[in-house]
Motif scaffolding. Structure first.
Motif, PDB file in Angstrom:
ATOM      1  N   ALA A  60       0.612  -1.158  -0.018  1.00 22.26           N
ATOM      2  CA  ALA A  60       0.028   0.105  -0.023  1.00 22.26           C
ATOM      3  C   ALA A  60       0.835   1.153  -0.049  1.00 22.26           C
ATOM      4  O   ALA A  60       2.090   1.222   0.434  1.00 22.26           O
ATOM      5  N   MET A  61       0.251   2.333  -0.569  1.00 19.72           N
ATOM      6  CA  MET A  61       0.896   3.895  -0.589  1.00 19.72           C
ATOM      7  C   MET A  61      -0.208   4.523  -0.607  1.00 19.72           C
ATOM      8  O   MET A  61      -1.314   4.526  -0.921  1.00 19.72           O
ATOM      9  N   PHE A  62       0.284   6.107  -0.203  1.00 20.29           N
ATOM     10  CA  PHE A  62      -0.611   7.068  -0.351  1.00 20.29           C
ATOM     11  C   PHE A  62      -0.066   8.115  -1.376  1.00 20.29           C
ATOM     12  O   PHE A  62       0.930   8.368  -1.314  1.00 20.29           O
ATOM     13  N   ASN A  77       8.743   4.156  -8.179  1.00 15.09           N
ATOM     14  CA  ASN A  77       9.313   3.077  -7.324  1.00 15.09           C
ATOM     15  C   ASN A  77       8.448   1.807  -7.196  1.00 15.09           C
ATOM     16  O   ASN A  77       9.189   0.915  -7.177  1.00 15.09           O
ATOM     17  N   MET A  78       7.152   2.217  -7.223  1.00  9.46           N
ATOM     18  CA  MET A  78       6.421   1.029  -7.226  1.00  9.46           C
ATOM     19  C   MET A  78       6.565   0.021  -8.198  1.00  9.46           C
ATOM     20  O   MET A  78       6.281  -1.221  -8.019  1.00  9.46           O
ATOM     21  N   SER A  79       6.572   0.824  -9.324  1.00 10.21           N
ATOM     22  CA  SER A  79       6.618  -0.020 -10.585  1.00 10.21           C
ATOM     23  C   SER A  79       7.933  -0.747 -10.501  1.00 10.21           C
ATOM     24  O   SER A  79       7.738  -1.897 -11.053  1.00 10.21           O
ATOM     25  N   VAL A  96      -1.760  -1.241  -3.923  1.00  9.29           N
ATOM     26  CA  VAL A  96      -3.002  -0.355  -3.716  1.00  9.29           C
ATOM     27  C   VAL A  96      -2.462   0.898  -3.229  1.00  9.29           C
ATOM     28  O   VAL A  96      -1.381   1.130  -2.287  1.00  9.29           O
ATOM     29  N   GLY A  97      -2.952   1.642  -4.052  1.00  5.57           N
ATOM     30  CA  GLY A  97      -2.866   3.300  -3.735  1.00  5.57           C
ATOM     31  C   GLY A  97      -4.035   4.009  -3.250  1.00  5.57           C
ATOM     32  O   GLY A  97      -4.934   3.982  -4.130  1.00  5.57           O
ATOM     33  N   PHE A  98      -3.884   4.489  -2.117  1.00  4.44           N
ATOM     34  CA  PHE A  98      -5.160   5.397  -1.637  1.00  4.44           C
ATOM     35  C   PHE A  98      -4.829   6.892  -1.798  1.00  4.44           C
ATOM     36  O   PHE A  98      -3.756   7.168  -1.593  1.00  4.44           O
ATOM     37  N   ALA A 172      -1.259  -4.840   8.312  1.00  3.58           N
ATOM     38  CA  ALA A 172       0.250  -3.968   7.819  1.00  3.58           C
ATOM     39  C   ALA A 172       1.459  -4.530   8.861  1.00  3.58           C
ATOM     40  O   ALA A 172       1.259  -4.484  10.113  1.00  3.58           O
ATOM     41  N   VAL A 173       2.210  -5.435   8.215  1.00  5.49           N
ATOM     42  CA  VAL A 173       3.270  -5.924   9.112  1.00  5.49           C
ATOM     43  C   VAL A 173       4.668  -5.584   8.908  1.00  5.49           C
ATOM     44  O   VAL A 173       5.426  -5.817   9.463  1.00  5.49           O
TER      45      VAL A 173
END
Length: 209
Positions: A60-62, A77-79, A96-98, A172-173
């Protein structure tokens, strides 16, 4: 001096070999944040709930599409993380991007935003919206212990630059640097570490079934 360099090089090589294999890697959670239930809309206009994401890990990221600072580098960076997952043959995960600016970020705006990036597999992405500003600020704080704040008279939103690893149970771990200008420092984005952690979670999940 040459001997010292050789020793350092050898140690780095050993660490690299260990990190490249999940067989002896013992994943240890560093956080335990239970994600609260949600129902949102993704960039394809499809409903997404927490239950939909359970059963496999997700990262996940925002972000928000009107961001003029860190969001595009974070998405890039996520890609790259996804490319690392592809190289390792990892399939059972989601990204997942919020959106932290849901009033502007319609599904169409989020879809257009994601089109700017050469992501290896778009089907695994969910860029989410469909809630109000107050909700995402509360959701980020309660679920991820993350600050999201939209100042008055400003179109930029304050938010975390962190990536979060969520397990198959919706907890979230672990978290990681999602953006850094220091490419060769300890604060650099740990692409390989994230990919290995995702792969290890999946293997542990299948092992425990």
């Amino acid at each position: 001096m040459k001997k010292r360099r050789f020793i350092i090089f050898t140690m780095l090589l050993i660490v690299g070999v260990l990190l490249s294999s999940c067989s002896n890697y013992d994943f240890k959670p560093t956080i335990e944040y239970k994600i609260q239930d949600f129902e949102m809309i993704d960039h394809r206009g499809e409903k997404v709930t927490l239950d939909d994401l359970k059963g496999q890990p997700w990262i996940a990221m925002f972000i928000f599409t009107n961001c003029n600072t860190i969001c595009q580098p974070m998405t890039l960076n996520m890609s790259i993380v996804q490319e690392k997952l592809k190289e390792r043959g990892v399939e059972d995960y989601k990204i997942v991007g919020f959106s932290v600016d849901p009033e502007r970020d319609t599904p169409e705006a989020l879809a257009k935003y994601l089109d700017y990036f050469d992501v290896p597999d778009e089907s695994k992405w969910h860029l989410l919206t469909g809630y109000d500003q107050k909700f995402i600020e509360q959701f980020a704080l309660q679920s991820f212990k993350a600050l999201v704040k939209k100042p008055e008279n400003d179109d930029q939103v304050v938010h975390s630059s962190t990536f979060y690893l969520v397990d198959e149970n919706g907890v979230a771990v672990k978290y990681y640097t999602g953006y850094s200008e220091e490419k060769n420092s300890g604060n650099a984005v740990p692409y390989d570490e994230i990919a290995i952690d995702v792969e290890t979670l999946i293997k542990n999940m299948k092992k425990n079934k």
